[in-house]
Design an enzyme around this catalytic site. Structure first.
Site, PDB file in Angstrom:
ATOM      1  N   LYS A 173       6.588   0.667 -22.318  1.00 62.76           N
ATOM      2  CA  LYS A 173       6.519   1.011 -21.674  1.00 62.76           C
ATOM      3  C   LYS A 173       8.038   1.216 -20.381  1.00 62.76           C
ATOM      4  CE  LYS A 173       5.098   3.103 -17.080  1.00 62.76           C
ATOM      5  NZ  LYS A 173       4.814   3.110 -15.866  1.00 62.76           N
TER       6      LYS A 173
ATOM      7  N   GLY B 127       0.008   1.059  -5.224  1.00 68.15           N
ATOM      8  CA  GLY B 127      -1.101   0.341  -4.810  1.00 68.15           C
ATOM      9  C   GLY B 127      -2.139   0.933  -3.852  1.00 68.15           C
TER      10      GLY B 127
ATOM     11  N   THR C 295       1.056  -1.111   0.013  1.00 63.88           N
ATOM     12  CA  THR C 295      -0.297   0.138  -0.071  1.00 63.88           C
ATOM     13  C   THR C 295       0.909   1.316  -0.370  1.00 63.88           C
ATOM     14  OG1 THR C 295      -1.479  -1.487   1.492  1.00 63.88           O
ATOM     15  CG2 THR C 295      -1.454   1.429   1.817  1.00 63.88           C
TER      16      THR C 295
HETATM   17  N1  LIG Z   1       4.168   5.523  -7.779  1.00 61.52           N
HETATM   18  C1  LIG Z   1       4.069   5.780  -9.479  1.00 61.52           C
HETATM   19  O1  LIG Z   1       3.292   6.303  -9.857  1.00 61.52           O
HETATM   20  C2  LIG Z   1       4.661   4.436  -9.890  1.00 61.52           C
HETATM   21  C3  LIG Z   1       5.044   3.084  -9.600  1.00 61.52           C
HETATM   22  N2  LIG Z   1       5.008   1.551 -10.752  1.00 61.52           N
HETATM   23  C4  LIG Z   1       5.122   0.709 -10.075  1.00 61.52           C
HETATM   24  O2  LIG Z   1       4.629   0.625  -9.656  1.00 61.52           O
HETATM   25  C5  LIG Z   1       5.292  -0.702  -8.251  1.00 61.52           C
HETATM   26  C6  LIG Z   1       4.844   0.028  -7.408  1.00 61.52           C
HETATM   27  O3  LIG Z   1       5.628   0.384  -6.914  1.00 61.52           O
HETATM   28  P1  LIG Z   1       5.633   2.382  -5.751  1.00 61.52           P
HETATM   29  O4  LIG Z   1       4.610   2.519  -4.974  1.00 61.52           O
HETATM   30  O5  LIG Z   1       5.974   3.407  -6.213  1.00 61.52           O
HETATM   31  O6  LIG Z   1       6.578   2.453  -4.174  1.00 61.52           O
HETATM   32  P2  LIG Z   1       6.243   2.802  -2.706  1.00 61.52           P
HETATM   33  O7  LIG Z   1       7.780   2.182  -2.640  1.00 61.52           O
HETATM   34  O8  LIG Z   1       5.481   3.528  -3.074  1.00 61.52           O
HETATM   35  O9  LIG Z   1       4.989   0.875  -2.517  1.00 61.52           O
HETATM   36  C7  LIG Z   1       5.693  -0.626  -1.935  1.00 61.52           C
HETATM   37  C8  LIG Z   1       5.084  -0.312  -0.737  1.00 61.52           C
HETATM   38  O10 LIG Z   1       5.159  -1.237  -0.402  1.00 61.52           O
HETATM   39  C9  LIG Z   1       5.342  -2.152   1.105  1.00 61.52           C
HETATM   40  N3  LIG Z   1       5.732  -3.382   1.353  1.00 61.52           N
HETATM   41  C10 LIG Z   1       7.459  -3.448   1.358  1.00 61.52           C
HETATM   42  N4  LIG Z   1       7.334  -4.736   0.971  1.00 61.52           N
HETATM   43  C11 LIG Z   1       6.004  -4.993   1.977  1.00 61.52           C
HETATM   44  C12 LIG Z   1       5.774  -6.341   2.793  1.00 61.52           C
HETATM   45  N5  LIG Z   1       6.305  -7.198   3.027  1.00 61.52           N
HETATM   46  N6  LIG Z   1       4.582  -6.382   3.358  1.00 61.52           N
HETATM   47  C13 LIG Z   1       3.706  -5.484   3.171  1.00 61.52           C
HETATM   48  N7  LIG Z   1       3.851  -4.538   2.212  1.00 61.52           N
HETATM   49  C14 LIG Z   1       5.353  -4.435   1.536  1.00 61.52           C
HETATM   50  C15 LIG Z   1       6.453  -0.495   1.430  1.00 61.52           C
HETATM   51  O11 LIG Z   1       5.415  -0.450   2.493  1.00 61.52           O
HETATM   52  P3  LIG Z   1       7.218   0.077   3.897  1.00 61.52           P
HETATM   53  O12 LIG Z   1       6.858   1.555   3.400  1.00 61.52           O
HETATM   54  O13 LIG Z   1       6.857   0.127   4.900  1.00 61.52           O
HETATM   55  O14 LIG Z   1       8.220  -0.490   3.059  1.00 61.52           O
HETATM   56  C16 LIG Z   1       5.292   0.285   0.253  1.00 61.52           C
HETATM   57  O15 LIG Z   1       4.512   1.140   0.902  1.00 61.52           O
HETATM   58  C17 LIG Z   1       7.131  -0.721  -8.741  1.00 61.52           C
HETATM   59  O16 LIG Z   1       6.995  -1.408  -9.637  1.00 61.52           O
HETATM   60  C18 LIG Z   1       7.082   0.922  -9.389  1.00 61.52           C
HETATM   61  O17 LIG Z   1       7.955   1.185 -10.518  1.00 61.52           O
HETATM   62  C19 LIG Z   1       4.483   2.060 -12.254  1.00 61.52           C
HETATM   63  C20 LIG Z   1       4.213   3.243 -12.829  1.00 61.52           C
HETATM   64  C21 LIG Z   1       4.061   4.732 -11.914  1.00 61.52           C
HETATM   65  C1  LIG Z   2       5.830   7.578 -16.984  1.00 57.68           C
HETATM   66  C2  LIG Z   2       5.754   8.007 -15.847  1.00 57.68           C
HETATM   67  C3  LIG Z   2       6.011   9.141 -14.299  1.00 57.68           C
HETATM   68  C4  LIG Z   2       4.002   8.151 -15.537  1.00 57.68           C
HETATM   69  O1  LIG Z   2       3.573   8.724 -16.973  1.00 57.68           O
HETATM   70  C5  LIG Z   2       5.378   6.018 -14.515  1.00 57.68           C
HETATM   71  O2  LIG Z   2       4.753   5.775 -15.306  1.00 57.68           O
HETATM   72  C6  LIG Z   2       6.919   5.306 -14.120  1.00 57.68           C
HETATM   73  O3  LIG Z   2       7.548   6.481 -13.430  1.00 57.68           O
HETATM   74  O4  LIG Z   2       6.706   4.602 -14.943  1.00 57.68           O
END
Ligand SMILES: NC(=O)C1=CN([C@@H]2O[C@H](COP(=O)(O)OP(=O)(O)OC[C@H]3O[C@@H](n4cnc5c(N)ncnc54)[C@H](OP(=O)(O)O)[C@@H]3O)[C@@H](O)[C@H]2O)C=CC1
Ligand SMILES: CC(C)(CO)C(=O)C(=O)O
Length: 320
Positions: free
Chosen positions: A199, A22, A18
């Site tokens: 992507k 997420g 989350t």
């Molecule tokens: N953010 C964005 O705009 C974008 C992200 N992505 C992709 O989405 C994916 C997630 O990225 P993002 O949301 O930014 O990352 P974050 O680090 O913000 O979120 C990941 C979450 O997972 C939690 N977590 C880690 N280990 C565990 C565990 N064992 N049990 C429960 N929770 C856990 C972390 O909690 P804690 O903080 O407590 O460690 C953290 O809150 C990546 O692959 C990223 O490349 C793709 C497009 C855009």
């Molecule tokens: C391209 C971008 C920044 C937003 O569309 C993204 O999706 C990422 O960080 O993976």
């Protein structure tokens, strides 16, 4: 009529991780009236007590109460399990996935990178794996506090062994309608592999260069030399896609450059991880595409150079 996936009723969702992504999508799904179950780690206490706060360019909202868990074994089995951990945590999936996904359910992989669905198919059977490419700019700025900066569209495609293209299924349409009802634009793709390579046309240059050159997206676009590097890297990703039999038209590169020019100045998620001394998603975003191309006998020299530089920075950063 068999309804094991929940075609005739409201589907329930699990969010594994989350964080920025997420937390944002999960909160939107719950706000639309769906039953959502959130797995957390360090934010568990705070979110169990006070819920989630989403600050969004489309309007802020609070969910004072959410179903929060810090143990997958306490979660109900869900129709759709959204994988939203960083890929650096995917070694945990053999423990995290089986308890929470329903028989005939869906695992929806919203992570960046290549080849993740193949790894998941080795862990769970009798589920459908769907990949989703998220065009989202979101950050987690505090415990249970998500800041949605821009965009949000997801491209969904079904995973099949060897990533053979697959016609759009009713199951995908149902998931798409859940997201659309929550205000999240969806595009459905028959070819998940081409969508994943597309992507990477964005992620490989910007995520990598932002860390190596300590730069934001606008800085990378404003300077003639770095812009050239971005374009060269994008061309190598297109060459990599070709080794998987996928053709990305040249005009796609221009579309990605224009898209980035219009974006608000952005510190990529890999740069945020680097600045916070968290592990970088080097293998999913750089290592796996290189392996795929190398398996077809093709070297991608600039991406390979960047991969080794990032591995060095990642190791040194984890010790600092
Ligand atoms: N953010 C964005 O705009 C974008 C992200 N992505 C992709 O989405 C994916 C997630 O990225 P993002 O949301 O930014 O990352 P974050 O680090 O913000 O979120 C990941 C979450 O997972 C939690 N977590 C880690 N280990 C565990 C565990 N064992 N049990 C429960 N929770 C856990 C972390 O909690 P804690 O903080 O407590 O460690 C953290 O809150 C990546 O692959 C990223 O490349 C793709 C497009 C855009
Ligand atoms: C391209 C971008 C920044 C937003 O569309 C993204 O999706 C990422 O960080 O993976």
């Amino acid at each position: 009529m068999c309804d094991s996936f929940g075609l005739l009723r409201k589907r329930n969702y699990a969010i594994l991780g989350t964080g920025a992504l997420g937390g944002f999508y999960g909160a939107k799904l719950q706000q639309s009236g769906l039953n959502v179950h959130f797995l957390l780690k360090s934010d568990y206490e705070q979110v169990s007590q006070s819920g989630l706060f989403v600050e969004s360019k489309d309007g802020d909202f609070t969910l004072p109460q959410v179903n929060a868990y810090n143990d997958v074994n306490q979660m109900p089995k869900c129709d759709v399990v959204i994988l939203a951990l960083k890929t650096t945590q995917n070694h945990l999936l053999p423990k995290l996935l089986p308890p929470v996904v329903k028989d005939s359910g869906v695992i929806l992989v919203l992570q960046n990178g290549l080849g993740i669905e193949e790894d998941i198919a080795k862990i769970v059977s009798n589920v459908q794996i769907i990949g989703g490419l998220c065009f989202l700019c979101s950050n987690k700025v505090g415990a249970g506090h998500i800041r949605h900066l821009d965009y949000g569209k997801i491209t969904l495609g079904e995973y099949t062994p060897k990533y053979e293209p697959h016609p759009i299924t009713e199951r995908m349409q149902q998931i798409a309608s859940d997201f659309e009802n929550a205000g999240i634009p969806i595009e459905l793709a028959a070819d998940l592999l081409v969508a994943r390579w597309q992507k990477l046309v964005w992620n490989i240059p910007y995520n990598g260069l932002s860390v190596i050159l300590n730069a934001t997206t606008d800085e990378l676009m404003a300077d003639a030399d770095t812009r050239k590097l971005v374009e060269q890297l994008m061309n190598e990703v297109v060459a990599g896609a070709k080794t998987s039999g996928r053709i990305i038209p040249d005009k796609f590169i221009q579309t990605m450059l224009n898209y980035t020019l219009k974006m608000k100045p952005y510190r990529t998620s890999m740069k945020i991880d680097y600045d916070e001394h968290r592990p970088l998603e080097v293998e999913a975003i750089f290592g796996n595409p290189l392996k795929k191309a190398q398996a077809a006998g093709v070297n991608l020299p600039q991406i390979s150079c960047m991969y080794h530089q990032l591995k060095f920075l990642n190791k040194r950063n984890s010790l600092a």
